[in-house]
Design a protein around this motif. Structure first.
Motif, PDB file in Angstrom:
ATOM      1  N   GLU A  54       4.558  -0.928   3.643  1.00 45.77           N
ATOM      2  CA  GLU A  54       4.933  -2.132   2.886  1.00 45.77           C
ATOM      3  C   GLU A  54       5.072  -3.343   3.805  1.00 45.77           C
ATOM      4  O   GLU A  54       4.640  -4.440   3.464  1.00 45.77           O
ATOM      5  N   CYS A  84       3.229  -5.709   0.664  1.00 44.45           N
ATOM      6  CA  CYS A  84       3.094  -5.372  -0.757  1.00 44.45           C
ATOM      7  C   CYS A  84       4.008  -4.194  -1.077  1.00 44.45           C
ATOM      8  O   CYS A  84       4.587  -3.590  -0.194  1.00 44.45           O
ATOM      9  N   ASP A  85       4.124  -3.905  -2.365  1.00 49.60           N
ATOM     10  CA  ASP A  85       4.850  -2.714  -2.791  1.00 49.60           C
ATOM     11  C   ASP A  85       3.942  -1.499  -2.634  1.00 49.60           C
ATOM     12  O   ASP A  85       2.745  -1.565  -2.943  1.00 49.60           O
ATOM     13  N   MET A  86       4.504  -0.421  -2.203  1.00 52.32           N
ATOM     14  CA  MET A  86       3.756   0.805  -1.973  1.00 52.32           C
ATOM     15  C   MET A  86       2.902   1.175  -3.187  1.00 52.32           C
ATOM     16  O   MET A  86       1.732   1.515  -3.046  1.00 52.32           O
ATOM     17  N   SER A 115       6.921   4.828  -5.415  1.00 50.47           N
ATOM     18  CA  SER A 115       7.842   3.857  -4.812  1.00 50.47           C
ATOM     19  C   SER A 115       8.742   4.579  -3.816  1.00 50.47           C
ATOM     20  O   SER A 115       8.905   5.802  -3.875  1.00 50.47           O
TER      21      SER A 115
END
Length: 94
Positions: free
Chosen positions: A31, A36-38, A6
């Motif tokens: 991102e 999206c989230d890493m 993160s």
């Protein structure tokens, strides 16, 4: 080995400040681009020099040399599966 999944863990990790800034900006861009989230698609792997076997075991196809804080780092990417990869950095000197 540090496995960072993160932007918060990158921000809190011990590393040169210019490498940290580079990685935070790079992951923020990823991102935004992929919405999206890493951690869903990518981990940043920071290795120590003595952990070079981690790179050799992957059979990597490319690498580049990046300079941060007056030191060179090998950077490569290993795609372990479709949709997930590791962004790998290891200090390098000749």
């Amino acid at each position: 080995m540090q496995k960072l999944r993160s932007i918060a863990t990158i921000s809190n990790a011990a590393m040169p400040s210019d490498l940290k800034s580079y990685l935070v900006q790079k992951m923020e861009n990823i991102e935004k681009t992929y919405h999206c989230d890493m951690g869903d698609i990518l981990s940043v792997i920071l290795l120590e020099k003595q952990e070079e076997s981690y790179l050799l075991d992957k059979g990597l196809e490319f690498y580049e040399i990046l300079s941060f804080s007056h030191a060179d780092w090998i950077h490569t990417v290993w795609a372990s599966s479709d949709g997930y990869s590791e962004d790998i950095y290891i200090p390098f000197s000749t």
